[in-house]
Design a protein around this motif. Structure first.
Motif, PDB file in Angstrom:
ATOM      1  N   LEU A 122      51.027  33.586  36.995  1.00  0.00           N
ATOM      2  CA  LEU A 122      50.976  34.882  37.667  1.00  0.00           C
ATOM      3  C   LEU A 122      49.919  34.845  38.770  1.00  0.00           C
ATOM      4  O   LEU A 122      48.829  34.312  38.578  1.00  0.00           O
ATOM      5  CB  LEU A 122      50.615  35.986  36.668  1.00  0.00           C
ATOM      6  N   PRO A 123      50.255  35.426  39.922  1.00  0.00           N
ATOM      7  CA  PRO A 123      49.247  35.429  40.996  1.00  0.00           C
ATOM      8  C   PRO A 123      48.087  36.349  40.640  1.00  0.00           C
ATOM      9  O   PRO A 123      48.256  37.366  39.968  1.00  0.00           O
ATOM     10  CB  PRO A 123      50.025  35.968  42.198  1.00  0.00           C
ATOM     11  N   LYS A 124      46.914  35.991  41.097  1.00  0.00           N
ATOM     12  CA  LYS A 124      45.714  36.782  40.819  1.00  0.00           C
ATOM     13  C   LYS A 124      45.712  37.993  41.743  1.00  0.00           C
ATOM     14  O   LYS A 124      45.895  37.893  42.940  1.00  0.00           O
ATOM     15  CB  LYS A 124      44.463  35.938  41.048  1.00  0.00           C
ATOM     16  N   ASP A 125      45.503  39.149  41.148  1.00  0.00           N
ATOM     17  CA  ASP A 125      45.427  40.388  41.911  1.00  0.00           C
ATOM     18  C   ASP A 125      44.018  40.523  42.481  1.00  0.00           C
ATOM     19  O   ASP A 125      43.035  40.367  41.750  1.00  0.00           O
ATOM     20  CB  ASP A 125      45.744  41.576  41.000  1.00  0.00           C
ATOM     21  N   PRO A 126      43.879  40.833  43.764  1.00  0.00           N
ATOM     22  CA  PRO A 126      42.525  40.956  44.334  1.00  0.00           C
ATOM     23  C   PRO A 126      41.733  42.106  43.734  1.00  0.00           C
ATOM     24  O   PRO A 126      40.507  42.146  43.838  1.00  0.00           O
ATOM     25  CB  PRO A 126      42.781  41.182  45.825  1.00  0.00           C
ATOM     26  N   ASN A 127      42.401  43.049  43.074  1.00  0.00           N
ATOM     27  CA  ASN A 127      41.698  44.188  42.478  1.00  0.00           C
ATOM     28  C   ASN A 127      41.338  43.963  41.012  1.00  0.00           C
ATOM     29  O   ASN A 127      40.834  44.880  40.358  1.00  0.00           O
ATOM     30  CB  ASN A 127      42.554  45.453  42.603  1.00  0.00           C
ATOM     31  N   ASP A 128      41.589  42.785  40.475  1.00  0.00           N
ATOM     32  CA  ASP A 128      41.313  42.518  39.066  1.00  0.00           C
ATOM     33  C   ASP A 128      39.833  42.671  38.712  1.00  0.00           C
ATOM     34  O   ASP A 128      39.490  43.099  37.616  1.00  0.00           O
ATOM     35  CB  ASP A 128      41.770  41.111  38.682  1.00  0.00           C
ATOM     36  N   ASP A 129      38.950  42.331  39.628  1.00  0.00           N
ATOM     37  CA  ASP A 129      37.515  42.362  39.343  1.00  0.00           C
ATOM     38  C   ASP A 129      36.895  43.737  39.612  1.00  0.00           C
ATOM     39  O   ASP A 129      35.722  43.951  39.328  1.00  0.00           O
ATOM     40  CB  ASP A 129      36.785  41.310  40.180  1.00  0.00           C
ATOM     41  N   ARG A 130      37.652  44.648  40.135  1.00  0.00           N
ATOM     42  CA  ARG A 130      37.125  45.974  40.460  1.00  0.00           C
ATOM     43  C   ARG A 130      37.270  46.923  39.272  1.00  0.00           C
ATOM     44  O   ARG A 130      38.170  46.795  38.463  1.00  0.00           O
ATOM     45  CB  ARG A 130      37.861  46.552  41.654  1.00  0.00           C
ATOM     46  N   ASN A 131      36.375  47.889  39.217  1.00  0.00           N
ATOM     47  CA  ASN A 131      36.432  48.917  38.190  1.00  0.00           C
ATOM     48  C   ASN A 131      37.317  50.061  38.646  1.00  0.00           C
ATOM     49  O   ASN A 131      37.526  50.267  39.839  1.00  0.00           O
ATOM     50  CB  ASN A 131      35.035  49.446  37.877  1.00  0.00           C
TER      51      ASN A 131
END
Length: 82
Positions: free
Chosen positions: A58-67
């Protein structure tokens, strides 16, 4: 991803070997049962690896690290409360 695929490929080879052992066992019930148990174990590990590989692909979502802040409010009454 590559390491998981290599492990999956190795398990596939082991599964083929266990299936050959099962077929070649003939009338030896103990060997057939041992091969059957090995086949079940390998298939279970392969299923787990398939799931892991799917997740790794699965591609990494750029918002994964955001709260995220989510607020849910109830309606005050009337038709909005339903």
């Amino acid at each position: 991803v590559v390491m998981a695929y290599e492990e999956y490929s190795q398990l596939d080879v082991e599964l083929e070997g266990a299936q050959e052992l099962f077929q070649d066992a003939g009338d030896d019930a103990e060997m057939r049962e041992m091969a059957r148990a090995e086949i079940k174990e390998i298939e279970a590990r392969m299923e787990v690896l398939e799931g892991e590989i799917k997740i790794l692909l699965l591609p990494k979502d750029p918002n994964d690290d955001r709260n995220c802040m989510l607020e849910i409010r109830a309606g005050t009454g009337g038709s909005e409360a339903n």
